[in-house]
Scaffold this active site. Structure first.
Site, mmCIF file in Angstrom:
data_model
loop_
_atom_site.group_PDB
_atom_site.id
_atom_site.type_symbol
_atom_site.label_atom_id
_atom_site.label_comp_id
_atom_site.label_asym_id
_atom_site.label_seq_id
_atom_site.Cartn_x
_atom_site.Cartn_y
_atom_site.Cartn_z
ATOM 1 N N ARG A 38 0.834 -1.210 -0.073
ATOM 2 C CA ARG A 38 -0.102 -0.104 -0.092
ATOM 3 C C ARG A 38 0.820 1.160 -0.100
ATOM 4 O O ARG A 38 0.838 2.071 0.896
ATOM 5 C CB ARG A 38 -0.997 0.001 1.116
ATOM 6 N N ASP A 87 -5.906 -0.446 -9.028
ATOM 7 C CA ASP A 87 -6.887 -1.322 -8.201
ATOM 8 C C ASP A 87 -6.963 -2.562 -9.177
ATOM 9 O O ASP A 87 -7.149 -2.785 -10.065
ATOM 10 C CB ASP A 87 -8.359 -0.667 -7.997
#
Length: 258
Positions: A38, A87
């Site tokens: 992340r 994503d």
């Protein structure tokens, strides 16, 4: 049209730090290379500022926004690689499914797959360049803007992980609906997994053509499956992706770790 839309996937700046790529190939390195899954994320105030008031998937479809979010962590920390901001659920979108990022809830499919007949709603043949070209543009732009400081990782979700989202309709602790599908509809499950695999292979090859220097396949929901189910519904498709992508890259004389 901004000048960035005219940037082409060639004449990239020379790579200055290849520690991550050497480690990915199993070579000796001076230190253990570091990057975070992340890396471009909510822990950064500048990330929250950039994302404020904007639809998540609209941001994903903006090469300039994705480039900026990818580069933000590198301005603060000496990471050994960057991972493109995107994503995994852009793949189901490319196949014709509606996916929304609902505040406080996360990714949501208003019309998840409920029965095998629902597979007919999916695009049989996906024009990956057309449907996911915005990711390729983001990769190319970022490769230029990163100025060779570190390599850029491209990624995708794995077939089983994407399938479970498409059936559950969003995040789940049990993935009971998706697992129910595997037991009740094994043939339809394999059909869906094959469809996803075909799109993923083209998607990963497109990312390399755009400038990705390493690839990652996220099988985030592998732990939901028991050993028998993993060997039937996950592992064969992971192997197929790895083999097909690597064979194509080998033909083109490219060495891109996955």
């Amino acid at each position: 049209m901004s000048k960035d839309t005219l940037i082409l996937p060639k004449d990239f700046p020379q790579l200055q730090n290849d520690t991550f790529l050497r480690a990915a190939r199993g070579e000796e390195t001076e230190h253990v290379p570091v990057w975070c899954m992340r890396q471009a994320g909510r822990y950064l105030p500048e990330f929250r500022e950039s994302r404020a008031g904007k639809d998540f998937f609209e941001t994903c479809r903006s090469p300039e926004a994705c480039c900026e979010l990818t580069l933000q962590p590198l301005r603060r920390f000496p990471f050994d690689a960057a991972i493109i901001f995107s994503d995994i659920l852009v793949v189901p979108q490319a196949m014709g499914m509606d996916v929304q990022m609902v505040p406080g809830k996360g990714p949501t499919f208003p019309e998840p797959l409920k029965e095998p007949e629902d597979l007919q709603r999916l695009r049989v043949k996906v024009d990956v360049a057309k449907e996911l070209g915005y990711v390729f543009k983001a990769i190319t732009l970022t490769r230029h803007k990163i100025e060779g400081k570190v390599p850029l990782i491209g990624f995708t979700g794995a077939p089983w992980t994407l399938m479970s989202y498409m059936i559950e309709g969003g995040g789940s602790n049990t993935h009971s609906k998706a697992k129910h599908w595997l037991y009740r509809h094994p043939e339809a499950s394999h059909m869906l997994l094959r469809m996803l695999t075909d799109v993923i292979v083209e998607y990963l090859l497109g990312q390399v053509a755009a400038g990705a220097q390493a690839l990652q396949v996220f099988e985030s929901h592998a732990g939901i499956l028991g050993p028998v189910e993993f060997k039937e519904f996950s592992l064969p498709y992971l192997r197929d992706i790895a083999r097909r992508v690597k064979d194509k890259l080998k033909e083109a004389g490219q060495d891109v770790p996955m």
